[in-house]
Design a protein around this motif. Structure first.
Motif, PDB file in Angstrom:
ATOM      1  N   PRO A  61       2.102 -14.435 -29.956  1.00 58.58           N
ATOM      2  CA  PRO A  61       2.674 -12.916 -29.707  1.00 58.58           C
ATOM      3  C   PRO A  61       4.373 -12.543 -29.615  1.00 58.58           C
ATOM      4  CG  PRO A  61       1.711 -14.049 -27.166  1.00 58.58           C
ATOM      5  CD  PRO A  61       2.292 -14.508 -28.625  1.00 58.58           C
ATOM      6  N   ILE A  62       4.759 -11.185 -30.066  1.00 61.91           N
ATOM      7  CA  ILE A  62       5.834 -11.021 -30.954  1.00 61.91           C
ATOM      8  C   ILE A  62       6.677 -12.089 -30.037  1.00 61.91           C
ATOM      9  CG2 ILE A  62       6.361  -9.279 -29.167  1.00 61.91           C
ATOM     10  CD1 ILE A  62       7.320  -9.678 -33.045  1.00 61.91           C
ATOM     11  N   ASP A  63       6.766 -12.580 -28.507  1.00 64.12           N
ATOM     12  CA  ASP A  63       7.164 -13.018 -27.886  1.00 64.12           C
ATOM     13  C   ASP A  63       7.926 -14.216 -29.095  1.00 64.12           C
ATOM     14  OD1 ASP A  63       9.508 -13.101 -25.701  1.00 64.12           O
ATOM     15  OD2 ASP A  63       8.604 -14.829 -25.554  1.00 64.12           O
ATOM     16  N   THR A  64       7.246 -15.655 -28.915  1.00 58.69           N
ATOM     17  CA  THR A  64       7.218 -16.144 -30.459  1.00 58.69           C
ATOM     18  C   THR A  64       8.145 -15.992 -31.090  1.00 58.69           C
ATOM     19  OG1 THR A  64       5.786 -16.031 -32.322  1.00 58.69           O
ATOM     20  CG2 THR A  64       5.441 -17.219 -29.925  1.00 58.69           C
ATOM     21  N   ASN A  65       8.525 -14.975 -31.576  1.00 58.17           N
ATOM     22  CA  ASN A  65       9.789 -14.029 -32.904  1.00 58.17           C
ATOM     23  C   ASN A  65      10.840 -14.261 -31.532  1.00 58.17           C
ATOM     24  OD1 ASN A  65       7.954 -14.688 -34.489  1.00 58.17           O
ATOM     25  ND2 ASN A  65       7.881 -12.464 -34.735  1.00 58.17           N
ATOM     26  N   GLY A  66      11.145 -13.385 -31.096  1.00 55.08           N
ATOM     27  CA  GLY A  66      11.807 -13.490 -29.429  1.00 55.08           C
ATOM     28  C   GLY A  66      12.451 -14.770 -29.781  1.00 55.08           C
ATOM     29  N   TRP A  67      11.932 -15.650 -29.243  1.00 59.33           N
ATOM     30  CA  TRP A  67      12.345 -16.572 -28.685  1.00 59.33           C
ATOM     31  C   TRP A  67      13.091 -17.284 -30.063  1.00 59.33           C
ATOM     32  CZ3 TRP A  67       8.557 -20.951 -26.090  1.00 59.33           C
ATOM     33  CH2 TRP A  67       9.840 -22.265 -25.913  1.00 59.33           C
ATOM     34  N   PHE A  68      12.754 -17.878 -31.322  1.00 55.55           N
ATOM     35  CA  PHE A  68      13.285 -18.060 -32.301  1.00 55.55           C
ATOM     36  C   PHE A  68      14.571 -17.813 -32.373  1.00 55.55           C
ATOM     37  CE2 PHE A  68      13.910 -16.271 -36.845  1.00 55.55           C
ATOM     38  CZ  PHE A  68      14.246 -18.038 -36.977  1.00 55.55           C
ATOM     39  N   LEU A  69      14.541 -16.225 -32.273  1.00 52.72           N
ATOM     40  CA  LEU A  69      15.785 -15.040 -32.823  1.00 52.72           C
ATOM     41  C   LEU A  69      16.548 -15.706 -31.763  1.00 52.72           C
ATOM     42  CD1 LEU A  69      17.205 -12.757 -34.527  1.00 52.72           C
ATOM     43  CD2 LEU A  69      16.617 -11.288 -31.933  1.00 52.72           C
ATOM     44  N   GLU A  70      16.276 -15.416 -30.028  1.00 57.36           N
ATOM     45  CA  GLU A  70      18.004 -16.364 -29.525  1.00 57.36           C
ATOM     46  C   GLU A  70      18.375 -17.980 -29.901  1.00 57.36           C
ATOM     47  OE1 GLU A  70      15.523 -16.242 -26.279  1.00 57.36           O
ATOM     48  OE2 GLU A  70      15.065 -13.328 -26.263  1.00 57.36           O
ATOM     49  N   ARG A  71      17.182 -18.216 -29.966  1.00 58.52           N
ATOM     50  CA  ARG A  71      18.418 -19.579 -30.277  1.00 58.52           C
ATOM     51  C   ARG A  71      18.560 -20.065 -32.016  1.00 58.52           C
ATOM     52  NH1 ARG A  71      19.133 -20.482 -26.454  1.00 58.52           N
ATOM     53  NH2 ARG A  71      20.222 -22.766 -27.200  1.00 58.52           N
ATOM     54  N   LEU A  72      18.750 -18.849 -32.866  1.00 55.27           N
ATOM     55  CA  LEU A  72      18.891 -19.099 -33.808  1.00 55.27           C
ATOM     56  C   LEU A  72      20.535 -18.039 -34.215  1.00 55.27           C
ATOM     57  CD1 LEU A  72      18.920 -18.696 -37.250  1.00 55.27           C
ATOM     58  CD2 LEU A  72      17.615 -16.221 -36.894  1.00 55.27           C
ATOM     59  N   ARG A  83      19.498 -11.516 -26.743  1.00 57.44           N
ATOM     60  CA  ARG A  83      18.434 -11.477 -26.814  1.00 57.44           C
ATOM     61  C   ARG A  83      17.295 -10.893 -27.802  1.00 57.44           C
ATOM     62  NH1 ARG A  83      18.396 -10.553 -19.787  1.00 57.44           N
ATOM     63  NH2 ARG A  83      18.537  -9.003 -21.400  1.00 57.44           N
ATOM     64  N   PHE A  84      16.511 -10.998 -27.623  1.00 57.03           N
ATOM     65  CA  PHE A  84      15.225 -10.210 -28.405  1.00 57.03           C
ATOM     66  C   PHE A  84      15.370  -8.746 -28.026  1.00 57.03           C
ATOM     67  CE2 PHE A  84      10.973  -8.874 -29.175  1.00 57.03           C
ATOM     68  CZ  PHE A  84      10.946  -8.129 -30.638  1.00 57.03           C
ATOM     69  N   PHE A  85      15.845  -8.004 -28.827  1.00 58.14           N
ATOM     70  CA  PHE A  85      15.430  -6.023 -28.280  1.00 58.14           C
ATOM     71  C   PHE A  85      13.724  -5.794 -28.359  1.00 58.14           C
ATOM     72  CE2 PHE A  85      15.333  -1.939 -28.407  1.00 58.14           C
ATOM     73  CZ  PHE A  85      16.355  -1.155 -27.308  1.00 58.14           C
ATOM     74  N   GLY A  86      13.875  -6.045 -30.037  1.00 57.89           N
ATOM     75  CA  GLY A  86      12.697  -5.007 -30.925  1.00 57.89           C
ATOM     76  C   GLY A  86      12.461  -5.449 -32.094  1.00 57.89           C
ATOM     77  N   THR A  87      11.525  -4.855 -32.737  1.00 61.41           N
ATOM     78  CA  THR A  87      11.589  -4.689 -34.661  1.00 61.41           C
ATOM     79  C   THR A  87      11.243  -3.640 -34.152  1.00 61.41           C
ATOM     80  OG1 THR A  87       9.730  -5.113 -34.572  1.00 61.41           O
ATOM     81  CG2 THR A  87      11.335  -7.051 -34.485  1.00 61.41           C
ATOM     82  N   THR A  88      11.639  -2.937 -36.122  1.00 60.34           N
ATOM     83  CA  THR A  88      10.850  -1.297 -36.599  1.00 60.34           C
ATOM     84  C   THR A  88      10.259  -1.599 -37.899  1.00 60.34           C
ATOM     85  OG1 THR A  88      13.625  -1.156 -36.044  1.00 60.34           O
ATOM     86  CG2 THR A  88      12.980  -0.217 -34.420  1.00 60.34           C
ATOM     87  N   SER A  89       9.490  -1.570 -37.856  1.00 61.22           N
ATOM     88  CA  SER A  89       8.732  -2.324 -39.789  1.00 61.22           C
ATOM     89  C   SER A  89       7.990  -1.163 -39.350  1.00 61.22           C
ATOM     90  CB  SER A  89       8.606  -3.500 -40.163  1.00 61.22           C
ATOM     91  OG  SER A  89      10.094  -4.318 -39.695  1.00 61.22           O
ATOM     92  N   VAL A  90       7.064  -1.252 -39.897  1.00 60.32           N
ATOM     93  CA  VAL A  90       5.804  -0.370 -40.227  1.00 60.32           C
ATOM     94  C   VAL A  90       5.275  -0.199 -38.751  1.00 60.32           C
ATOM     95  CG1 VAL A  90       3.519  -0.080 -40.855  1.00 60.32           C
ATOM     96  CG2 VAL A  90       5.258  -1.408 -42.884  1.00 60.32           C
ATOM     97  N   VAL A  91       4.919  -1.066 -38.610  1.00 68.40           N
ATOM     98  CA  VAL A  91       4.616  -1.980 -37.058  1.00 68.40           C
ATOM     99  C   VAL A  91       5.598  -2.352 -36.150  1.00 68.40           C
ATOM    100  CG1 VAL A  91       2.911  -2.529 -35.129  1.00 68.40           C
ATOM    101  CG2 VAL A  91       2.166  -2.062 -37.723  1.00 68.40           C
ATOM    102  N   ALA A  92       5.828  -1.087 -34.802  1.00 65.95           N
ATOM    103  CA  ALA A  92       6.899  -1.821 -34.137  1.00 65.95           C
ATOM    104  C   ALA A  92       6.780  -2.278 -33.171  1.00 65.95           C
ATOM    105  CB  ALA A  92       7.952   0.102 -33.776  1.00 65.95           C
TER     106      ALA A  92
END
Length: 678
Positions: free
Chosen positions: A136-147, A204-213
């Motif tokens: 799920p997208i939260d794997t990226n959210g988790w990564f962003l927060e640690r980064l 904290r991860f808020f979201g992404t806005t690319s081709v699919v958001a």
């Protein structure tokens, strides 16, 4: 006691991930209060994603979405270690490639992972975050927060690489008590270009806005605002790249003693000299008779081949970095067959102003109907009148074509195509659900996009009502192997396309990637780039083709793929005009031409499909597409001999765009490559 229960749940997740695909009913269910993300695009909603943390610190997520029949349904559970990094991560569920099972653990100073595409381990002595292959997208959210919490906002990655976050801009979203400020970060090190991700004020991860958001439910209506802010922020870097990469000659430029590709004659000519001045080709001929002007910059072409600038006739432009990437591969023109029209117009304006380095773009406006399988960047028509209005708007915006899609009402095709033709627009696309490809051709299609739609003419009628979903892939995968290429259905469509001069943009590389590789295999499209790509994206290229239905085998899908290559050969022999496009990242173009050679094209015929043929398709053959006096100087100097090895086209050394000189190695660096392809 609660901790023991949670740990038991983690153990159960690990067990199920290891011993077969987890049924949807057994995936984690989000509790009340979980953060709910809407998965959406300009076409509407595609699915839902939830994230939550249990009272005992287990990070959980569940996500399900459907993109035109391709289904993802996954969950994730993980724990942080003492250093804040992921110490365990379990992903379960299904993707279009099959079982999503993936595990990561830290134990005794060793990181160990198993995913659908690989398995490995590495010593773990300092903080590093595992980049999941799926989930799920939260794997990226988790990564962003640690980064964002890491020193210098730089973080080592597992299985390899390093990421860095750079702040771009902030914007207010929401109303009343929901109003907040979110910040856009550009994350480099994961892909060839920086990935934009939004975070809230607490990082904290808020979201992404690319081709699919992916946006929180309360802010799903902010998509257009966030996209506009993101586009403006990402565009700020483009002028610097343009200035650093573009060299405007102060006088003539002469390419001497080159092997030259004559696209109009479909032949290679030895020992030629080509002179360029003020953006135009001013002299072409034998090196013995064409002498460089005294003030010319001379580029020695011995051992090299000069070809017209290449075309990718099916490139959905991603972002500003698509420009340097495509140019590094020698692509000086692209046909974009569907995108966010506002972003297309913005890039056009910036390129014209010298603020964006980009190939020439010939866009089509993508028009679809309204439904669960609407294309994610479509302009949606709910009536014939709306469709015609969208066509008129495309013409007003100087688009070159109209692309129809699978949910478009086929009853509207005759009137819509007539309007497009009245305005001088090229008509192409998928085939609307419910009709055969021949019906679209009879209605006036100028081009059939993708090889599968040609093959569909010979497949069972039961596929037609659902051909706007996964059936457009699974149907050819199942049945193409048994199609008689000399049978009446194929003879009819191939003969008609040849007689009416209906183009084919077969995008063979896209279908090879769907039918041929197993998870873990590296596609021939990407194999030459191994070792020069960021580790995360290189790993992603090992994702296999679509999961094979249980009553078939991968060998069946591969046999159907082979039949599609045979169909391409039949089309070429019959005289159907072929234009080369990838429907991919751009890296695949030369392999597309390699497949053409496998299908029976000569190297010269294959190269014509990526030069003069697409120039002719968009009506630009008098200005570009071949090396001829008076034409625009879009040229590529490659090391080697593509007349013998078409793959030598990857070895770009000098690229010329409108007479401006570009160093291919510098372009590769700007595009995120660490060296030259093999």
């Amino acid at each position: 006691m609660r901790a023991k229960v949670v740990l038991g749940c983690l153990a159960a997740l690990l067990s199920s991930a290891a011993f077969g695909q987890t049924p949807a009913a057994d995936l984690a269910a989000p509790p009340a209060g979980a953060t709910h993300f809407i998965i959406e695009s300009t076409a509407g909603k595609h699915g839902d994603s939830w994230a939550w943390v249990t009272s005992d610190g287990v990070r959980m997520a569940r996500e399900t979405w459907n993109l035109r029949g391709q289904v993802w349904d996954q969950d994730m559970a993980g724990r942080s270690g003492p250093d804040g990094m992921a110490a365990s991560m379990v992903i379960r569920g299904v993707t279009p490639q099959g079982d999503a099972a993936e595990t990561f653990t830290l134990s005794g100073g060793t990181a160990t992972w198993t995913s659908p595409i690989d398995a490995g381990h590495a010593a773990y002595a300092s903080p590093a975050f595992y980049i999941a292959q799926g989930g799920p997208i939260d794997t990226n959210g988790w990564f962003l927060e640690r980064l964002l919490a890491a020193p210098g906002k730089t973080l080592a990655l597992l299985p390899g690489g390093k990421a860095k976050a750079t702040r771009l801009t902030s914007v207010e979203v929401g109303e009343g008590v929901a109003k907040q400020t979110v910040t856009l970060w550009a994350v480099s090190g994961l892909s060839n270009s920086p990935i934009p991700i939004w975070a809230d004020a607490r990082d904290r991860f808020f979201g992404t806005t690319s081709v699919v958001a992916w946006l929180p439910e309360a802010y799903a209506g902010e998509l257009a605002k966030l996209e506009a802010a993101q586009a403006a922020a990402m565009a700020a870097e483009a002028p610097r790249l343009f200035k650093s990469l573009v060299k405007v000659p102060t006088g003539p430029v002469a390419f001497t003693h080159v092997r030259m590709f004559d696209a109009e004659g479909r032949r290679f000519l030895a020992d030629r000299t080509v002179v360029v001045d003020k953006g135009l080709i001013v002299a072409v001929g034998a090196a013995s008779s064409v002498k460089p002007p005294p003030d010319a910059q001379v580029i020695d072409g011995r051992g090299k081949t000069l070809v017209p600038g290449l075309w990718d006739c099916h490139m959905h432009v991603g972002d500003d970095y698509t420009g340097p990437l495509e140019l590094s591969l020698g692509v000086t023109s692209v046909r974009d067959p569907g995108n966010n029209d506002l972003l297309t117009l913005d890039r056009r304006a910036r390129a014209a102003a010298g603020k964006l380095l980009f190939p020439h773009v010939y866009p089509s406006s993508l028009i679809d109907g309204k439904g669960p399988y609407t294309a994610q960047v479509a302009n949606v028509a709910t009536s014939q009148a709306e469709a015609i209005a969208l066509i008129d708007r495309a013409k007003a915006n100087s688009f070159t074509g109209i692309k129809f899609y699978g949910t478009f009402n086929p009853a509207w095709l005759p009137a819509a195509i007539a309007e497009a033709h009245r305005l001088g627009l090229h008509v192409h696309g998928h085939i609307p659900a419910g009709i055969r490809t021949m019906e679209a051709i009879d209605d006036g299609y100028d081009e059939v996009t993708h090889i599968n739609w040609v093959m569909m003419q010979a497949l069972p009628a039961s596929l037609l009502p659902v051909s706007n979903g996964i059936a457009r892939f699974e149907g050819p995968g199942r049945y193409a192997k048994d199609v008689d290429l000399d049978g009446p259905a194929i003879r009819q469509i191939v003969g008609t396309m040849a007689r009416k001069h209906v183009y084919s943009d077969p995008t063979m590389v896209a279908f090879e990637s769907l039918y041929v590789p197993e998870n873990g295999d590296m596609s021939p499209s990407y194999a030459p780039f191994i070792g020069i790509l960021p580790p995360a994206i290189e790993r992603g290229f090992r994702a296999g083709g679509f999961a094979v239905p249980k009553d078939l085998t991968r060998a069946d899908y591969r046999a159907s793929w082979a039949k599609m290559v045979g169909l391409l050969g039949k089309m070429h022999q019959a005289g159907v005009p072929i234009v080369a496009g990838t429907d991919g990242s751009g890296l695949e173009l030369v392999h597309e031409l390699e497949i053409y050679v496998q299908a029976g094209f000569t190297p010269a015929e294959a190269l014509a499909a990526a030069t003069i043929a697409p120039a002719t398709l968009v009506g630009q053959e008098t200005h570009t597409g071949s090396i001829k006096v008076g034409k625009t100087a879009d040229l590529v100097l490659v090391e080697g001999d593509p007349s013998a090895r078409i793959g030598d086209l990857r070895q770009t050394r000098v690229v010329m765009l409108d007479g401006k000189l570009l160093d291919a190695d510098a372009l590769r660096t700007a595009a995120g490559f660490s060296g030259r392809p093999r």
